[in-house]
Write a protein that holds these residues in place. Structure first.
Motif, PDB file in Angstrom:
ATOM      1  N   MET A   1       4.844  -7.638 -33.458  1.00 59.74           N
ATOM      2  CA  MET A   1       5.857  -6.974 -32.484  1.00 59.74           C
ATOM      3  C   MET A   1       5.154  -6.895 -31.124  1.00 59.74           C
ATOM      4  N   MET A   2       6.086  -7.641 -30.205  1.00 65.72           N
ATOM      5  CA  MET A   2       5.510  -7.504 -28.831  1.00 65.72           C
ATOM      6  C   MET A   2       5.980  -6.058 -28.254  1.00 65.72           C
ATOM      7  N   LEU A   3       5.088  -5.627 -27.412  1.00 66.44           N
ATOM      8  CA  LEU A   3       5.289  -4.414 -26.615  1.00 66.44           C
ATOM      9  C   LEU A   3       5.393  -4.710 -25.126  1.00 66.44           C
ATOM     10  N   PRO A   4       6.344  -3.791 -24.285  1.00 68.23           N
ATOM     11  CA  PRO A   4       6.628  -4.297 -23.103  1.00 68.23           C
ATOM     12  C   PRO A   4       5.432  -4.482 -22.167  1.00 68.23           C
ATOM     13  N   GLN A   5       4.281  -3.738 -22.452  1.00 73.94           N
ATOM     14  CA  GLN A   5       2.857  -4.038 -21.579  1.00 73.94           C
ATOM     15  C   GLN A   5       2.391  -5.427 -22.046  1.00 73.94           C
ATOM     16  N   ASP A   6       2.636  -6.169 -23.309  1.00 73.24           N
ATOM     17  CA  ASP A   6       2.234  -7.415 -23.480  1.00 73.24           C
ATOM     18  C   ASP A   6       2.791  -8.573 -22.927  1.00 73.24           C
ATOM     19  N   ILE A   7       4.144  -8.095 -22.701  1.00 72.49           N
ATOM     20  CA  ILE A   7       4.993  -9.275 -21.679  1.00 72.49           C
ATOM     21  C   ILE A   7       4.493  -9.019 -20.211  1.00 72.49           C
ATOM     22  N   GLN A   8       4.530  -7.936 -19.927  1.00 69.58           N
ATOM     23  CA  GLN A   8       4.049  -7.788 -18.590  1.00 69.58           C
ATOM     24  C   GLN A   8       2.603  -8.257 -18.271  1.00 69.58           C
ATOM     25  N   GLN A   9       1.734  -8.083 -19.184  1.00 68.25           N
ATOM     26  CA  GLN A   9       0.487  -8.636 -18.945  1.00 68.25           C
ATOM     27  C   GLN A   9       0.556 -10.437 -18.918  1.00 68.25           C
ATOM     28  N   MET A  10       1.210 -11.033 -19.669  1.00 72.05           N
ATOM     29  CA  MET A  10       1.590 -12.509 -19.820  1.00 72.05           C
ATOM     30  C   MET A  10       2.198 -12.998 -18.485  1.00 72.05           C
ATOM     31  N   ILE A  11       3.105 -12.236 -18.090  1.00 72.72           N
ATOM     32  CA  ILE A  11       3.749 -12.648 -16.773  1.00 72.72           C
ATOM     33  C   ILE A  11       2.865 -12.667 -15.433  1.00 72.72           C
ATOM     34  N   GLU A  12       1.939 -11.306 -15.518  1.00 75.14           N
ATOM     35  CA  GLU A  12       1.107 -11.330 -14.473  1.00 75.14           C
ATOM     36  C   GLU A  12      -0.031 -12.138 -14.617  1.00 75.14           C
ATOM     37  N   LEU A  13      -0.348 -12.763 -15.663  1.00 73.96           N
ATOM     38  CA  LEU A  13      -1.397 -13.716 -15.880  1.00 73.96           C
ATOM     39  C   LEU A  13      -0.903 -15.057 -15.239  1.00 73.96           C
ATOM     40  N   GLY A  14       0.430 -15.393 -15.442  1.00 73.76           N
ATOM     41  CA  GLY A  14       0.952 -16.350 -14.912  1.00 73.76           C
ATOM     42  C   GLY A  14       1.377 -16.719 -13.645  1.00 73.76           C
ATOM     43  N   LEU A  15       1.789 -15.562 -13.067  1.00 67.15           N
ATOM     44  CA  LEU A  15       2.160 -15.332 -11.664  1.00 67.15           C
ATOM     45  C   LEU A  15       1.175 -14.047 -11.152  1.00 67.15           C
ATOM     46  N   PRO A  16       0.022 -14.469 -10.859  1.00 67.44           N
ATOM     47  CA  PRO A  16      -0.851 -13.309 -10.365  1.00 67.44           C
ATOM     48  C   PRO A  16      -0.787 -12.577  -9.390  1.00 67.44           C
ATOM     49  N   ASP A  17       0.141 -13.066  -8.378  1.00 68.34           N
ATOM     50  CA  ASP A  17       0.376 -12.269  -7.138  1.00 68.34           C
ATOM     51  C   ASP A  17       1.716 -11.324  -7.230  1.00 68.34           C
ATOM     52  N   ALA A  18       2.432 -11.538  -8.610  1.00 67.97           N
ATOM     53  CA  ALA A  18       3.662 -10.944  -8.715  1.00 67.97           C
ATOM     54  C   ALA A  18       3.629  -9.254  -9.043  1.00 67.97           C
ATOM     55  N   ARG A  19       4.666  -8.663  -8.665  1.00 69.20           N
ATOM     56  CA  ARG A  19       4.798  -7.295  -9.155  1.00 69.20           C
ATOM     57  C   ARG A  19       5.884  -7.394 -10.153  1.00 69.20           C
ATOM     58  N   VAL A  20       5.074  -6.779 -11.451  1.00 66.33           N
ATOM     59  CA  VAL A  20       6.129  -7.081 -12.739  1.00 66.33           C
ATOM     60  C   VAL A  20       6.304  -5.597 -13.381  1.00 66.33           C
ATOM     61  N   SER A  21       7.485  -5.354 -13.663  1.00 60.88           N
ATOM     62  CA  SER A  21       7.707  -4.094 -14.454  1.00 60.88           C
ATOM     63  C   SER A  21       8.713  -4.692 -15.570  1.00 60.88           C
ATOM     64  N   VAL A  22       8.117  -4.218 -16.895  1.00 58.09           N
ATOM     65  CA  VAL A  22       8.840  -4.516 -18.143  1.00 58.09           C
ATOM     66  C   VAL A  22       9.061  -3.217 -18.985  1.00 58.09           C
ATOM     67  N   THR A  23      10.397  -3.105 -19.372  1.00 55.91           N
ATOM     68  CA  THR A  23      10.409  -2.025 -20.330  1.00 55.91           C
ATOM     69  C   THR A  23      11.360  -2.622 -21.631  1.00 55.91           C
ATOM     70  N   GLY A  24      11.145  -1.755 -22.615  1.00 52.91           N
ATOM     71  CA  GLY A  24      11.823  -2.426 -23.851  1.00 52.91           C
ATOM     72  C   GLY A  24      11.464  -1.808 -25.286  1.00 52.91           C
ATOM     73  N   ASP A  25      12.098  -1.748 -26.354  1.00 50.28           N
ATOM     74  CA  ASP A  25      11.917  -1.398 -27.519  1.00 50.28           C
ATOM     75  C   ASP A  25      11.508  -2.059 -28.545  1.00 50.28           C
ATOM     76  N   GLY A  26      10.638  -3.159 -28.272  1.00 50.25           N
ATOM     77  CA  GLY A  26      10.081  -3.899 -29.227  1.00 50.25           C
ATOM     78  C   GLY A  26      11.002  -5.290 -29.572  1.00 50.25           C
ATOM     79  N   HIS A  27      12.325  -5.058 -29.494  1.00 49.59           N
ATOM     80  CA  HIS A  27      13.085  -6.342 -29.636  1.00 49.59           C
ATOM     81  C   HIS A  27      13.931  -6.843 -28.394  1.00 49.59           C
ATOM     82  N   HIS A  28      14.335  -5.697 -27.526  1.00 51.77           N
ATOM     83  CA  HIS A  28      15.050  -6.207 -26.243  1.00 51.77           C
ATOM     84  C   HIS A  28      14.177  -5.512 -25.203  1.00 51.77           C
ATOM     85  N   PHE A  29      14.061  -6.681 -24.169  1.00 49.47           N
ATOM     86  CA  PHE A  29      13.326  -5.990 -23.236  1.00 49.47           C
ATOM     87  C   PHE A  29      13.975  -6.660 -21.766  1.00 49.47           C
TER      88      PHE A  29
END
Length: 74
Positions: A1-29
């Motif tokens: 199961m993915m957590l919002p912080q996992d997705i946020q970290q992946m996006i930040e790694l791919g876009l290092p200068d981005a500001r990223v905020s992720v919310t979700g319930d484990g299924h919908h983000f």
């Protein structure tokens, strides 16, 4: 199961200068991503950039992701 912080970290790694905020319930983000890379790009191109940061997780562990993508001056 993915957590919002996992997705946020992946996006930040791919876009290092981005500001990223992720919310979700484990299924919908929901993610808001503000990145210079989005300047001059269509919404589809912006979403493709974010999807690339998530790789094979998109459509597998991440079933539903709503994106709001902005350039810094928007």
């Amino acid at each position: 199961m993915m957590l919002p912080q996992d997705i946020q970290q992946m996006i930040e790694l791919g876009l290092p200068d981005a500001r990223v905020s992720v919310t979700g319930d484990g299924h919908h983000f929901e993610a808001e991503v503000v990145a210079r890379e989005f300047a001059g790009k269509s919404m589809l191109q912006r979403h493709q950039i974010v999807y690339r940061t998530l790789g094979a997780k998109m459509g597998n562990e991440i079933h539903a992701l709503s994106l709001r993508t902005l350039a810094p001056d928007e």
